[in-house]
Design a protein around this motif. Structure first.
Motif, PDB file in Angstrom:
ATOM      1  N   MET A   1      -5.892  -7.597   9.467  1.00 48.69           N
ATOM      2  CA  MET A   1      -4.514  -7.486   9.888  1.00 48.69           C
ATOM      3  C   MET A   1      -4.331  -6.124  10.548  1.00 48.69           C
ATOM      4  SD  MET A   1      -1.008  -7.571   7.674  1.00 48.69           S
ATOM      5  CE  MET A   1      -0.960  -9.329   7.516  1.00 48.69           C
ATOM      6  N   LEU A   2      -3.553  -6.093  11.604  1.00 53.31           N
ATOM      7  CA  LEU A   2      -3.232  -4.853  12.317  1.00 53.31           C
ATOM      8  C   LEU A   2      -1.723  -4.682  12.335  1.00 53.31           C
ATOM      9  CD1 LEU A   2      -4.050  -2.443  14.115  1.00 53.31           C
ATOM     10  CD2 LEU A   2      -3.928  -4.014  16.061  1.00 53.31           C
ATOM     11  N   TRP A   3      -1.270  -3.532  11.854  1.00 54.49           N
ATOM     12  CA  TRP A   3       0.151  -3.193  11.844  1.00 54.49           C
ATOM     13  C   TRP A   3       0.342  -2.019  12.796  1.00 54.49           C
ATOM     14  CZ3 TRP A   3       4.665  -4.881   9.709  1.00 54.49           C
ATOM     15  CH2 TRP A   3       5.729  -4.007   9.696  1.00 54.49           C
ATOM     16  N   ILE A   4       1.212  -2.174  13.800  1.00 55.60           N
ATOM     17  CA  ILE A   4       1.457  -1.113  14.785  1.00 55.60           C
ATOM     18  C   ILE A   4       2.922  -0.722  14.708  1.00 55.60           C
ATOM     19  CG2 ILE A   4       1.413  -0.488  17.218  1.00 55.60           C
ATOM     20  CD1 ILE A   4      -0.640  -2.751  17.603  1.00 55.60           C
ATOM     21  N   ASN A   5       3.163   0.580  14.611  1.00 56.48           N
ATOM     22  CA  ASN A   5       4.539   1.063  14.671  1.00 56.48           C
ATOM     23  C   ASN A   5       4.573   2.385  15.413  1.00 56.48           C
ATOM     24  OD1 ASN A   5       3.443   2.649  12.579  1.00 56.48           O
ATOM     25  ND2 ASN A   5       5.410   2.874  11.603  1.00 56.48           N
ATOM     26  N   GLY A   6       5.745   2.802  15.778  1.00 58.59           N
ATOM     27  CA  GLY A   6       5.896   4.057  16.502  1.00 58.59           C
ATOM     28  C   GLY A   6       7.350   4.446  16.574  1.00 58.59           C
ATOM     29  N   ASP A   7       7.571   5.631  17.037  1.00 57.76           N
ATOM     30  CA  ASP A   7       8.910   6.173  17.242  1.00 57.76           C
ATOM     31  C   ASP A   7       8.682   7.564  17.777  1.00 57.76           C
ATOM     32  OD1 ASP A   7      11.564   6.694  17.314  1.00 57.76           O
ATOM     33  OD2 ASP A   7      11.918   6.607  15.183  1.00 57.76           O
ATOM     34  N   SER A   8       8.784   8.541  16.930  1.00 53.92           N
ATOM     35  CA  SER A   8       8.467   9.913  17.342  1.00 53.92           C
ATOM     36  C   SER A   8       7.288  10.405  16.512  1.00 53.92           C
ATOM     37  CB  SER A   8       9.687  10.808  17.155  1.00 53.92           C
ATOM     38  OG  SER A   8      10.093  10.777  15.803  1.00 53.92           O
ATOM     39  N   HIS A   9       6.339   9.507  16.294  1.00 49.40           N
ATOM     40  CA  HIS A   9       5.195   9.811  15.435  1.00 49.40           C
ATOM     41  C   HIS A   9       4.043  10.400  16.230  1.00 49.40           C
ATOM     42  CE1 HIS A   9       7.300   6.443  13.380  1.00 49.40           C
ATOM     43  NE2 HIS A   9       7.148   7.249  12.370  1.00 49.40           N
ATOM     44  N   ILE A  26      -6.641  -1.493   0.682  1.00 48.70           N
ATOM     45  CA  ILE A  26      -6.591  -2.788   1.344  1.00 48.70           C
ATOM     46  C   ILE A  26      -7.627  -2.719   2.457  1.00 48.70           C
ATOM     47  CG2 ILE A  26      -5.147  -4.435   2.566  1.00 48.70           C
ATOM     48  CD1 ILE A  26      -2.711  -3.029   1.267  1.00 48.70           C
ATOM     49  N   LEU A  27      -8.761  -3.359   2.263  1.00 48.73           N
ATOM     50  CA  LEU A  27      -9.891  -3.206   3.165  1.00 48.73           C
ATOM     51  C   LEU A  27      -9.701  -3.892   4.509  1.00 48.73           C
ATOM     52  CD1 LEU A  27     -12.797  -3.615   0.606  1.00 48.73           C
ATOM     53  CD2 LEU A  27     -11.864  -1.497   1.560  1.00 48.73           C
ATOM     54  N   ASN A  28      -9.015  -5.005   4.544  1.00 48.48           N
ATOM     55  CA  ASN A  28      -8.884  -5.751   5.791  1.00 48.48           C
ATOM     56  C   ASN A  28      -7.563  -5.468   6.496  1.00 48.48           C
ATOM     57  OD1 ASN A  28      -7.262  -7.045   3.947  1.00 48.48           O
ATOM     58  ND2 ASN A  28      -7.874  -9.101   4.511  1.00 48.48           N
ATOM     59  N   PHE A  29      -7.080  -4.239   6.399  1.00 49.43           N
ATOM     60  CA  PHE A  29      -5.796  -3.854   6.972  1.00 49.43           C
ATOM     61  C   PHE A  29      -5.972  -2.567   7.763  1.00 49.43           C
ATOM     62  CE2 PHE A  29      -1.601  -2.069   7.165  1.00 49.43           C
ATOM     63  CZ  PHE A  29      -0.748  -3.158   7.210  1.00 49.43           C
ATOM     64  N   THR A  30      -5.462  -2.550   8.981  1.00 51.43           N
ATOM     65  CA  THR A  30      -5.468  -1.345   9.811  1.00 51.43           C
ATOM     66  C   THR A  30      -4.034  -1.022  10.173  1.00 51.43           C
ATOM     67  OG1 THR A  30      -7.624  -1.907  10.739  1.00 51.43           O
ATOM     68  CG2 THR A  30      -6.307  -0.306  11.945  1.00 51.43           C
ATOM     69  N   SER A  31      -3.640   0.217   9.939  1.00 54.17           N
ATOM     70  CA  SER A  31      -2.313   0.682  10.304  1.00 54.17           C
ATOM     71  C   SER A  31      -2.460   1.667  11.458  1.00 54.17           C
ATOM     72  CB  SER A  31      -1.654   1.363   9.104  1.00 54.17           C
ATOM     73  OG  SER A  31      -0.436   1.961   9.492  1.00 54.17           O
ATOM     74  N   LEU A  32      -1.685   1.460  12.513  1.00 56.40           N
ATOM     75  CA  LEU A  32      -1.732   2.315  13.699  1.00 56.40           C
ATOM     76  C   LEU A  32      -0.341   2.841  13.988  1.00 56.40           C
ATOM     77  CD1 LEU A  32      -2.870   3.431  16.388  1.00 56.40           C
ATOM     78  CD2 LEU A  32      -2.522   1.130  17.343  1.00 56.40           C
ATOM     79  N   ARG A  33      -0.210   4.169  14.011  1.00 59.33           N
ATOM     80  CA  ARG A  33       1.035   4.791  14.470  1.00 59.33           C
ATOM     81  C   ARG A  33       0.757   5.328  15.861  1.00 59.33           C
ATOM     82  NH1 ARG A  33       3.196   8.860  10.103  1.00 59.33           N
ATOM     83  NH2 ARG A  33       1.742   8.019   8.603  1.00 59.33           N
ATOM     84  N   VAL A  34       1.521   4.848  16.822  1.00 59.04           N
ATOM     85  CA  VAL A  34       1.290   5.241  18.206  1.00 59.04           C
ATOM     86  C   VAL A  34       2.056   6.515  18.537  1.00 59.04           C
ATOM     87  CG1 VAL A  34       0.752   2.910  18.951  1.00 59.04           C
ATOM     88  CG2 VAL A  34       3.112   3.699  19.043  1.00 59.04           C
ATOM     89  N   PHE A  35       1.748   7.058  19.698  1.00 57.00           N
ATOM     90  CA  PHE A  35       2.373   8.296  20.154  1.00 57.00           C
ATOM     91  C   PHE A  35       3.884   8.128  20.262  1.00 57.00           C
ATOM     92  CE2 PHE A  35      -1.889   8.106  21.953  1.00 57.00           C
ATOM     93  CZ  PHE A  35      -2.412   9.297  21.504  1.00 57.00           C
ATOM     94  N   GLY A  36       4.585   9.213  20.074  1.00 56.94           N
ATOM     95  CA  GLY A  36       6.036   9.189  20.167  1.00 56.94           C
ATOM     96  C   GLY A  36       6.526   9.289  21.597  1.00 56.94           C
ATOM     97  N   ASP A  37       7.837   9.256  21.775  1.00 54.67           N
ATOM     98  CA  ASP A  37       8.435   9.248  23.106  1.00 54.67           C
ATOM     99  C   ASP A  37       8.201  10.534  23.888  1.00 54.67           C
ATOM    100  OD1 ASP A  37      10.069  10.815  21.561  1.00 54.67           O
ATOM    101  OD2 ASP A  37      11.937   9.900  22.220  1.00 54.67           O
ATOM    102  N   ALA A  38       7.844  11.612  23.209  1.00 55.64           N
ATOM    103  CA  ALA A  38       7.573  12.876  23.903  1.00 55.64           C
ATOM    104  C   ALA A  38       6.176  12.894  24.522  1.00 55.64           C
ATOM    105  CB  ALA A  38       7.724  14.041  22.937  1.00 55.64           C
TER     106      ALA A  38
END
Length: 63
Positions: A1-9, A26-38
């Motif tokens: 599973m891939l969880w993607i979120n972002g904001d000003s992270h 949780i071995l089969n889980f990847t969490s990705l925080r993407v670049f923020g608006d800046a």
């Protein structure tokens, strides 16, 4: 599973993900925080169903 979120992270990949109880992962889980608006950077996500690491995340930085 891939969880993607972002904001000003900032860019963060958590894999495997630590359970909130901090006693297990949780071995089969990847969490990705993407670049923020800046930051005008992006990421490339590759999926390989035959690989142990199903998702590969790579930063694409602007110069």
């Amino acid at each position: 599973m891939l969880w993607i979120n972002g904001d000003s992270h900032r860019f963060i990949v958590d894999k495997p993900l630590l359970n909130p109880d901090k006693r297990s992962t949780i071995l089969n889980f990847t969490s990705l925080r993407v670049f923020g608006d800046a930051d005008m950077d992006s990421v490339r996500i590759s999926v390989d169903p035959k690989s142990k690491e199903l998702f590969t995340v790579r930063q694409l930085l602007m110069d």
